[in-house]
Write a protein that holds these residues in place. Sequence first.
Motif, PDB file in Angstrom:
ATOM      1  N   THR B 126       0.835  -1.204   0.000  1.00 13.97           N
ATOM      2  CA  THR B 126       0.000   0.000   0.000  1.00 13.97           C
ATOM      3  C   THR B 126       0.871   1.256   0.000  1.00 13.97           C
ATOM      4  OG1 THR B 126      -1.530  -1.253   1.362  1.00 13.97           O
ATOM      5  CG2 THR B 126      -1.971   1.088   1.141  1.00 13.97           C
ATOM      6  N   ASN B 127       1.955   1.206   0.796  1.00 16.84           N
ATOM      7  CA  ASN B 127       2.861   2.365   0.860  1.00 16.84           C
ATOM      8  C   ASN B 127       3.399   2.709  -0.524  1.00 16.84           C
ATOM      9  OD1 ASN B 127       2.545   2.600   3.581  1.00 16.84           O
ATOM     10  ND2 ASN B 127       4.375   1.425   4.088  1.00 16.84           N
ATOM     11  N   VAL B 128       3.765   1.660  -1.276  1.00 18.46           N
ATOM     12  CA  VAL B 128       4.289   1.870  -2.616  1.00 18.46           C
ATOM     13  C   VAL B 128       3.205   2.453  -3.517  1.00 18.46           C
ATOM     14  CG1 VAL B 128       5.096   0.690  -4.684  1.00 18.46           C
ATOM     15  CG2 VAL B 128       6.047   0.112  -2.452  1.00 18.46           C
ATOM     16  N   GLN B 129       2.001   1.856  -3.413  1.00 14.77           N
ATOM     17  CA  GLN B 129       0.883   2.263  -4.252  1.00 14.77           C
ATOM     18  C   GLN B 129       0.535   3.736  -4.041  1.00 14.77           C
ATOM     19  OE1 GLN B 129      -2.632   0.046  -3.367  1.00 14.77           O
ATOM     20  NE2 GLN B 129      -3.114  -0.253  -5.507  1.00 14.77           N
ATOM     21  N   LYS B 130       0.587   4.165  -2.755  1.00 16.94           N
ATOM     22  CA  LYS B 130       0.222   5.538  -2.441  1.00 16.94           C
ATOM     23  C   LYS B 130       1.402   6.488  -2.599  1.00 16.94           C
ATOM     24  CE  LYS B 130      -3.693   4.591   0.553  1.00 16.94           C
ATOM     25  NZ  LYS B 130      -4.200   4.579   1.933  1.00 16.94           N
ATOM     26  N   GLU B 131       2.548   5.929  -3.036  1.00 19.17           N
ATOM     27  CA  GLU B 131       3.758   6.718  -3.298  1.00 19.17           C
ATOM     28  C   GLU B 131       4.224   7.514  -2.099  1.00 19.17           C
ATOM     29  OE1 GLU B 131       2.662   8.872  -6.762  1.00 19.17           O
ATOM     30  OE2 GLU B 131       2.845   7.134  -8.074  1.00 19.17           O
ATOM     31  N   TYR B 132       4.221   6.858  -0.922  1.00 22.93           N
ATOM     32  CA  TYR B 132       4.756   7.491   0.284  1.00 22.93           C
ATOM     33  C   TYR B 132       6.279   7.463   0.247  1.00 22.93           C
ATOM     34  CZ  TYR B 132       0.179   7.227   2.544  1.00 22.93           C
ATOM     35  OH  TYR B 132      -1.127   7.375   2.865  1.00 22.93           O
ATOM     36  N   GLY B 133       6.897   8.457   0.885  1.00 24.94           N
ATOM     37  CA  GLY B 133       8.346   8.433   1.066  1.00 24.94           C
ATOM     38  C   GLY B 133       8.686   7.503   2.211  1.00 24.94           C
ATOM     39  N   ILE B 134       9.993   7.453   2.557  1.00 20.30           N
ATOM     40  CA  ILE B 134      10.414   6.514   3.598  1.00 20.30           C
ATOM     41  C   ILE B 134       9.818   6.891   4.955  1.00 20.30           C
ATOM     42  CG2 ILE B 134      12.425   5.638   4.857  1.00 20.30           C
ATOM     43  CD1 ILE B 134      13.946   6.015   2.132  1.00 20.30           C
ATOM     44  N   GLY B 135       9.890   8.181   5.293  1.00 21.14           N
ATOM     45  CA  GLY B 135       9.361   8.628   6.579  1.00 21.14           C
ATOM     46  C   GLY B 135       7.872   8.373   6.699  1.00 21.14           C
TER      47      GLY B 135
END
Lengths: 265, 195
Positions: B126-135
Amino acid sequence: MSISAILTAVAVVGGVGLFLGLFLGVASIVFKVEVDEREEAVLAALPGNNCGGCGFPGCSGLAAAVVKGEAPVNACPVGGEAVGRTIASIMGVEAGETVRMTAFVKCAGDCAKTTQNYEYTGVADCSMVGYVPDGGAKSCNHGCLGYGNCVKACPFDAIHIQNGIAVVDREKCKACGKCIAACPKALIELIPYAAKSVVACSSRDKGPVTMKACQSGCIGCSLCVKVCPVGAITVEDFHAHIDQSKCTGCGACREKCPKKAIMEL
Amino acid sequence: MLEVVKDLFVLMISSSLVSNVVLSQFLGLCPFLGVSKKVNTAVGMGGAVIFVITIASGVTAVIYRFVLVPFDITYLQTIVFILVIAALVQFVEMFLKKYVPSLYQALGVYLPLITTNCAVLGIALTNVQKEYGIGFSIVSGFSTAVGFLIAIVILAGIREKIAYNDIPESFRGMPIVLITAGLMAIAFCGFSGLL
């Protein structure tokens, strides 16, 4: 898809896998926890049921305690003598004699021998039944309630409700003691596997009360005490008790008991 | 700066309550139903999940950004993330056994079990899909895991009470637990108006 894309994928995933493998390999050396070799050997010798019958939290708990000398080498009730001897040889000590014990439910008041005072339709749980009027619907206030708390507690499928009372399958029983703790009436006792004569009743009521409640209740008449040739039987609180260390299993008490409360196993 | 703090706060509320990982995304149902018989073990499982998901979110975000994207093989994210998560759980277990034996004892078998918790992988993807940064990935992972803890502890509390109820025979055991979980999911729908 070109061949180079496939090769890249293989190389990257393989590389990540290799890196993680090496990383874990190094970590397992760096973070190695020193474990006493004997502890692992003892753990391997134990049955691995993690039943807690020895009083320690699981087999690894007992193995640690045995190695530290906090528990005897034959502390595992499930493994019995064979496991005791194996562990003794690992630890380099002599194992004492162990007598195989099994659980026994001191009640024979099944549906045929007792009656129901009223119809109980509440929670099917022995400890809950203890709170309803008269300690449950059963005519005897001391006997097995038959709702099977012991059955649920048994990790070896060795105890079952038969005709309204709990009966131990002595071949399967490992004497772990879980059922003893689960029974709110404290009806279950460990007796030697070799025991021949047992009092299948726990009633502490006076004779006439017991007689009314159950067809095979011990009425405390003391006939068995007089007939026992080795003096193994005592009567206390209108209830006979057989000292299994003295009992020879001759069967004189079983013959004499007017209520057939002493049974042969 | 204030904008970022606000975004993080909204992210935490939304991933722990509004789109709860168990009750509205239906991830990690196996431990949710399997380890929720007692509140104590539920808290243990929840704690272990927070621990692993937070670290896994960070590590997978790093791997995605510095390994998968440069080599242009982001389509392999699932398989690589599984690999990384499994190795990470192993590593965490070894580390705890050596340096924090008390925590290792407390978490017990739940720690290795987390490898099979699909919520860990789900959040990483999901993090990848929503294009979140590392933090943001780490914060998102942490608050999602907190949502898991909230859900499993509530269910365990309800199940402890249910044990003494007179449940119709056909609903005993897992059916009543599933119905309970369903009602909880409906109740959590109430949070959707929050943001």
